[in-house]
Enzyme design. Structure first.
Site, mmCIF file in Angstrom:
data_model
loop_
_atom_site.group_PDB
_atom_site.id
_atom_site.type_symbol
_atom_site.label_atom_id
_atom_site.label_comp_id
_atom_site.label_asym_id
_atom_site.label_seq_id
_atom_site.Cartn_x
_atom_site.Cartn_y
_atom_site.Cartn_z
ATOM 1 C CG ASP A 112 6.159 -3.728 4.051
ATOM 2 O OD1 ASP A 112 5.546 -2.637 3.123
ATOM 3 O OD2 ASP A 112 7.153 -4.136 3.807
ATOM 4 N N GLY A 135 10.101 6.650 4.045
ATOM 5 C CA GLY A 135 8.612 6.287 4.269
ATOM 6 C C GLY A 135 8.037 5.291 3.479
ATOM 7 C CG ASP A 165 7.554 8.188 -2.268
ATOM 8 O OD1 ASP A 165 7.312 7.340 -3.340
ATOM 9 O OD2 ASP A 165 7.750 9.551 -2.561
ATOM 10 C CB THR A 224 -0.326 10.000 9.688
ATOM 11 O OG1 THR A 224 0.222 8.672 9.264
ATOM 12 C CG2 THR A 224 -1.834 10.304 9.050
HETATM 13 N N1 AR6 Z 1 3.763 0.211 4.680
HETATM 14 C C1 AR6 Z 1 2.602 0.809 4.895
HETATM 15 N N2 AR6 Z 1 2.607 2.043 5.565
HETATM 16 C C2 AR6 Z 1 3.680 2.452 5.804
HETATM 17 C C3 AR6 Z 1 5.208 1.838 5.251
HETATM 18 C C4 AR6 Z 1 4.908 0.732 4.685
HETATM 19 N N3 AR6 Z 1 6.083 0.054 4.079
HETATM 20 N N4 AR6 Z 1 6.173 2.559 5.600
HETATM 21 C C5 AR6 Z 1 5.669 3.750 6.357
HETATM 22 N N5 AR6 Z 1 4.393 3.644 6.386
HETATM 23 P P1 AR6 Z 1 4.937 8.841 5.143
HETATM 24 P P2 AR6 Z 1 3.613 11.378 4.778
HETATM 25 C C6 AR6 Z 1 3.430 4.621 7.100
HETATM 26 O O1 AR6 Z 1 6.172 9.673 5.961
HETATM 27 O O2 AR6 Z 1 3.472 11.723 5.798
HETATM 28 C C7 AR6 Z 1 8.097 10.677 1.714
HETATM 29 O O3 AR6 Z 1 9.443 11.017 2.010
HETATM 30 C C8 AR6 Z 1 3.859 5.426 8.056
HETATM 31 O O4 AR6 Z 1 3.670 4.797 9.451
HETATM 32 O O5 AR6 Z 1 5.581 7.818 4.430
HETATM 33 O O6 AR6 Z 1 2.575 11.394 3.457
HETATM 34 C C9 AR6 Z 1 7.537 11.155 0.464
HETATM 35 O O7 AR6 Z 1 8.543 11.033 -0.635
HETATM 36 C C10 AR6 Z 1 2.742 6.672 8.243
HETATM 37 O O8 AR6 Z 1 1.770 6.203 8.846
HETATM 38 O O9 AR6 Z 1 4.290 9.872 4.224
HETATM 39 C C11 AR6 Z 1 6.831 12.698 0.849
HETATM 40 O O10 AR6 Z 1 8.118 13.560 0.653
HETATM 41 C C12 AR6 Z 1 2.403 6.702 6.733
HETATM 42 O O11 AR6 Z 1 3.148 5.422 6.137
HETATM 43 C C13 AR6 Z 1 6.517 12.535 2.318
HETATM 44 O O12 AR6 Z 1 7.424 11.344 2.818
HETATM 45 C C14 AR6 Z 1 2.686 7.881 5.776
HETATM 46 O O13 AR6 Z 1 4.065 8.316 6.575
HETATM 47 C C15 AR6 Z 1 5.247 12.097 2.589
HETATM 48 O O14 AR6 Z 1 5.103 12.201 3.893
#
Ligand code: AR6
Length: 172
Positions: free
Chosen positions: A11, A33, A35, A119
């Site tokens: 994490d 996610g 964020d 992703t």
């Molecule tokens: N630590 C590390 N990686 C993580 C964590 C964590 N705690 N949680 C999720 N991931 P995403 P995007 C990974 O959807 O595709 C948001 O709502 C996850 O497994 O977080 O760039 C923003 O506000 C994946 O591989 O980001 C935007 O609206 C990676 O983080 C939108 O999502 C990215 O997944 C951005 O979408």
């Protein structure tokens, strides 16, 4: 070079590094996610700091303090939404990595941790994203002594396996 790039399945909010990168959206006002996890762990001051910045175009990056996080800074970058691959997705994703690294250098960061930008919800194909992430970072590190360490943080198993495979066969 090899010892400057690391892979972690973790994490990202738990890491004691100089900067963690947030996969944000254009509004910079939080979301789901990674964020959502970063905003929850940093506390409400992060949202205030992001509000003052007033948004960020896709492919660019902005920096804030880490507030309650163990990391000093959060670098917020906005990855492209995958729309089939013909809409500058590759170059915008590369730009996220490069602009984040440039900010890290500007703020004297020795260590920076990246999530797998775009992703998740944004639907970028994972292997293609991993190749871009790795190549962009290596190219940057070849010409810059900072950051000393870059950590690719993979949260899901699929990304962790992809990075393990790709880093294993990468010429550093
Ligand atoms: N630590 C590390 N990686 C993580 C964590 C964590 N705690 N949680 C999720 N991931 P995403 P995007 C990974 O959807 O595709 C948001 O709502 C996850 O497994 O977080 O760039 C923003 O506000 C994946 O591989 O980001 C935007 O609206 C990676 O983080 C939108 O999502 C990215 O997944 C951005 O979408």
């Amino acid at each position: 070079m090899h010892n400057r790039v690391e892979l972690l399945q973790a994490d990202i909010t738990s890491l004691e590094v100089d900067a963690i990168v947030n996969a944000a959206n254009n509004a910079l006002l939080g979301g789901g996610g990674v964020d959502g996890a970063i905003h929850r762990a940093a506390g409400p001051q992060l949202l205030e700091a992001c509000r003052l910045i007033g948004g960020c175009p896709t492919g660019e990056a902005r920096i804030t303090p880490g507030f309650n996080l163990p990391s000093k800074f959060v670098i917020h970058t906005v990855g492209p939404v995958w729309r089939g691959g013909e809409n500058k997705e590759d170059s915008l994703l590369e730009s996220c990595y490069l602009e984040s690294l440039k900010l890290a250098v500007k703020y004297n960061c020795n260590s920076i941790a990246f999530p797998n930008i775009s992703t998740g919800v944004y639907g970028f194909p994972k292997e293609r994203a991993a190749e871009i992430a790795i190549q962009s970072v290596i190219r940057f590190l070849r010409t810059s002594p900072l950051p000393k360490n870059v950590i690719f943080v993979c949260f899901d198993h699929e990304n962790a396996e992809l990075y393990r495979m790709l880093l294993g066969k990468t010429a550093f």
